[in-house]
Design an enzyme around this catalytic site. Structure first.
Site, PDB file in Angstrom:
ATOM      1  CG  ASP A  55      37.116 -29.342   5.699  1.00 51.15           C
ATOM      2  OD1 ASP A  55      36.284 -28.767   4.963  1.00 51.15           O
ATOM      3  OD2 ASP A  55      38.254 -28.887   5.903  1.00 51.15           O
ATOM      4  CD  GLU A 142      31.684 -21.142   5.858  1.00 49.42           C
ATOM      5  OE1 GLU A 142      32.448 -20.519   5.092  1.00 49.42           O
ATOM      6  OE2 GLU A 142      31.669 -22.391   5.974  1.00 49.42           O
TER       7      GLU A 142
END
Length: 249
Positions: A55, A142
């Site tokens: 990513d 997150e």
């Protein structure tokens, strides 16, 4: 004389408070570093997890996607948006070049806890077009900045995450993937969004207690075509199961 003593007391108290704050911040930083960055790494069983991906975001700079594909990287999640207005400056280039070079792609949105969920979804929708074999939209949820949340605030955050997910699902006709780590999963995802595919960050060892579809196992991967470290991921299954996963979406 009294005023001088008061000033000294105020100065001493202020210094002590600064020292205490510094110790707290330092300890949090060390704890966070040890938890997410300082473990020695994970050896991946390539027989169990043959499908490998990365990513990326703009901080990776200019990526040579032909070199990435040639290094047997199968997929890439690419940062597209964040919050209500931010768009990653390298998204369009990374997304189009990765696809040109036969890397399976997905786009992700970094969720801001203090922003409206629907507006965040629209930011993504306005900047991301997905094809049938692209991954579903990804919402990166997150905890950041060491923030602590009351139960009331947590309920509000969960509601906004739900609004974001449902808006994306309605637009793309694909159930989004949730990226998260252990701490955030236990605080916000568990019991609320368990019917969504999970892309889980756990760096020091394989996740055993949480059902995951993708596993981010390293922040310090080395991949040809990318200068510096890059996040590494695996799909939970064989090549055949990966293809089936793509076509069933």
């Amino acid at each position: 004389m009294i005023n001088k003593k008061k000033r000294r007391i105020v100065i001493v108290i202020s210094v002590l408070l600064l020292l205490i704050s510094g110790i707290v911040v330092y300890n949090y930083g060390i704890s966070y570093y040890r938890k997410y960055y300082a473990c020695p790494g994970v050896l991946i069983d390539s027989y169990r997890f043959p499908v490998v991906g990365i990513d990326v975001a703009s901080h990776q700079g200019n990526i040579n996607w032909h070199a990435v594909y040639s290094s047997k990287i199968n997929f890439a999640f690419i940062k597209a948006t964040e919050g209500e207005t931010f768009v990653d400056k390298k998204f369009k280039y990374n997304f189009s070049e990765a696809k040109k070079n036969k890397v399976i792609v997905g786009a992700y949105h970094f969720f801001r806890f203090n922003k409206n969920g629907k507006e965040q979804a629209y930011n993504f929708i306005n900047n991301v077009s997905l094809d049938s074999l692209d991954f579903p939209p990804v919402v990166d949820v997150e905890l950041y900045g060491g923030n602590k949340y009351s139960s009331e605030t947590k309920n509000k955050v969960v509601s906004e995450i739900f609004n974001c997910l449902r808006t994306l699902e309605k637009h793309y006709d694909k159930k989004p993937i949730i990226y998260t780590n252990i701490e955030t999963y236990e605080s916000f995802i568990e019991g609320n969004f368990e019917d969504y595919d999970i892309w889980l960050c756990k760096l020091c060892n394989e996740p055993k207690t949480i059902k995951w579809k993708f596993w981010q196992y390293s922040h310090s991967g080395v991949v040809p075509g990318i200068r510096g470290d890059v996040d590494m991921n695996v799909f939970n299954g064989s090549y055949e199961e990966f293809v089936e996963y793509l076509y069933k979406r």
